[in-house]
Design a protein around this motif. Structure first.
Motif, PDB file in Angstrom:
ATOM      1  N   GLU A  25       0.822  -1.207   0.000  1.00  0.00           N
ATOM      2  CA  GLU A  25       0.000   0.000   0.000  1.00  0.00           C
ATOM      3  C   GLU A  25       0.858   1.260   0.000  1.00  0.00           C
ATOM      4  O   GLU A  25       0.569   2.226  -0.709  1.00  0.00           O
ATOM      5  CB  GLU A  25      -0.940  -0.004   1.200  1.00  0.00           C
ATOM      6  N   TYR A  26       1.933   1.247   0.766  1.00  0.00           N
ATOM      7  CA  TYR A  26       2.848   2.396   0.794  1.00  0.00           C
ATOM      8  C   TYR A  26       3.459   2.618  -0.581  1.00  0.00           C
ATOM      9  O   TYR A  26       3.499   3.747  -1.081  1.00  0.00           O
ATOM     10  CB  TYR A  26       3.950   2.173   1.833  1.00  0.00           C
ATOM     11  N   LEU A  27       3.944   1.549  -1.204  1.00  0.00           N
ATOM     12  CA  LEU A  27       4.590   1.668  -2.507  1.00  0.00           C
ATOM     13  C   LEU A  27       3.609   2.126  -3.589  1.00  0.00           C
ATOM     14  O   LEU A  27       3.974   2.926  -4.466  1.00  0.00           O
ATOM     15  CB  LEU A  27       5.242   0.343  -2.905  1.00  0.00           C
ATOM     16  N   LEU A  28       2.378   1.650  -3.530  1.00  0.00           N
ATOM     17  CA  LEU A  28       1.371   2.108  -4.486  1.00  0.00           C
ATOM     18  C   LEU A  28       1.109   3.604  -4.337  1.00  0.00           C
ATOM     19  O   LEU A  28       0.999   4.332  -5.333  1.00  0.00           O
ATOM     20  CB  LEU A  28       0.069   1.320  -4.314  1.00  0.00           C
ATOM     21  N   GLU A  29       1.006   4.055  -3.105  1.00  0.00           N
ATOM     22  CA  GLU A  29       0.785   5.483  -2.853  1.00  0.00           C
ATOM     23  C   GLU A  29       1.986   6.305  -3.312  1.00  0.00           C
ATOM     24  O   GLU A  29       1.836   7.362  -3.935  1.00  0.00           O
ATOM     25  CB  GLU A  29       0.518   5.727  -1.368  1.00  0.00           C
ATOM     26  N   ILE A  33       2.004   9.287  -6.223  1.00  0.00           N
ATOM     27  CA  ILE A  33       2.522  10.634  -5.984  1.00  0.00           C
ATOM     28  C   ILE A  33       3.591  10.980  -7.010  1.00  0.00           C
ATOM     29  O   ILE A  33       3.600  12.077  -7.591  1.00  0.00           O
ATOM     30  CB  ILE A  33       3.065  10.759  -4.547  1.00  0.00           C
ATOM     31  N   LEU A  34       4.495  10.036  -7.284  1.00  0.00           N
ATOM     32  CA  LEU A  34       5.550  10.283  -8.268  1.00  0.00           C
ATOM     33  C   LEU A  34       4.970  10.491  -9.668  1.00  0.00           C
ATOM     34  O   LEU A  34       5.419  11.360 -10.411  1.00  0.00           O
ATOM     35  CB  LEU A  34       6.558   9.133  -8.268  1.00  0.00           C
ATOM     36  N   LYS A  35       3.948   9.713 -10.017  1.00  0.00           N
ATOM     37  CA  LYS A  35       3.285   9.886 -11.313  1.00  0.00           C
ATOM     38  C   LYS A  35       2.700  11.286 -11.428  1.00  0.00           C
ATOM     39  O   LYS A  35       2.833  11.949 -12.458  1.00  0.00           O
ATOM     40  CB  LYS A  35       2.156   8.869 -11.484  1.00  0.00           C
ATOM     41  N   LEU A  45      10.485  10.832 -17.641  1.00  0.00           N
ATOM     42  CA  LEU A  45      11.316  10.214 -16.626  1.00  0.00           C
ATOM     43  C   LEU A  45      12.580   9.665 -17.280  1.00  0.00           C
ATOM     44  O   LEU A  45      12.506   8.939 -18.264  1.00  0.00           O
ATOM     45  CB  LEU A  45      10.540   9.072 -15.948  1.00  0.00           C
ATOM     46  N   ARG A  46      13.707  10.044 -16.761  1.00  0.00           N
ATOM     47  CA  ARG A  46      14.974   9.592 -17.328  1.00  0.00           C
ATOM     48  C   ARG A  46      15.604   8.558 -16.396  1.00  0.00           C
ATOM     49  O   ARG A  46      15.840   8.826 -15.229  1.00  0.00           O
ATOM     50  CB  ARG A  46      15.924  10.757 -17.511  1.00  0.00           C
ATOM     51  N   LEU A  47      15.853   7.389 -16.963  1.00  0.00           N
ATOM     52  CA  LEU A  47      16.473   6.301 -16.209  1.00  0.00           C
ATOM     53  C   LEU A  47      17.825   5.975 -16.815  1.00  0.00           C
ATOM     54  O   LEU A  47      17.982   6.006 -18.036  1.00  0.00           O
ATOM     55  CB  LEU A  47      15.596   5.042 -16.267  1.00  0.00           C
ATOM     56  N   ASP A  48      18.790   5.648 -15.949  1.00  0.00           N
ATOM     57  CA  ASP A  48      20.063   5.190 -16.501  1.00  0.00           C
ATOM     58  C   ASP A  48      19.961   3.686 -16.784  1.00  0.00           C
ATOM     59  O   ASP A  48      18.953   3.044 -16.472  1.00  0.00           O
ATOM     60  CB  ASP A  48      21.228   5.527 -15.562  1.00  0.00           C
ATOM     61  N   ASN A  49      20.974   3.124 -17.406  1.00  0.00           N
ATOM     62  CA  ASN A  49      20.928   1.718 -17.807  1.00  0.00           C
ATOM     63  C   ASN A  49      20.759   0.779 -16.614  1.00  0.00           C
ATOM     64  O   ASN A  49      20.051  -0.216 -16.693  1.00  0.00           O
ATOM     65  CB  ASN A  49      22.176   1.341 -18.599  1.00  0.00           C
TER      66      ASN A  49
END
Length: 63
Positions: A25-29, A33-35, A45-49
């Motif tokens: 539940e914490y991770l979903l929330e 928020i990040l979305k 969103l930029r991700l490295d390899n």
């Protein structure tokens, strides 16, 4: 296996399930928020390899 051990195992499994559910539940929330933050800035969103590889591995494990 005697009754006391069975009862203990059932209680332990229930406790672990509740703890895991709280983490989920914490991770979903947190993801929600990040979305919202990324959508409001309009930036991709930029991700490295390394991050991409980690996400791919975890996604593959989930199926």
């Amino acid at each position: 296996m005697n009754k006391q051990v069975q009862i203990f195992l059932v209680v332990l499994a229930g406790w672990m399930n509740r703890k895991q559910q709280k983490v989920i539940e914490y991770l979903l929330e947190e993801n929600q928020i990040l979305k919202q933050q990324f959508e409001s800035t309009g930036k991709k969103l930029r991700l490295d390899n390394h991050q991409r590889r980690n996400l791919a591995n975890r996604g593959k494990a989930m199926g």
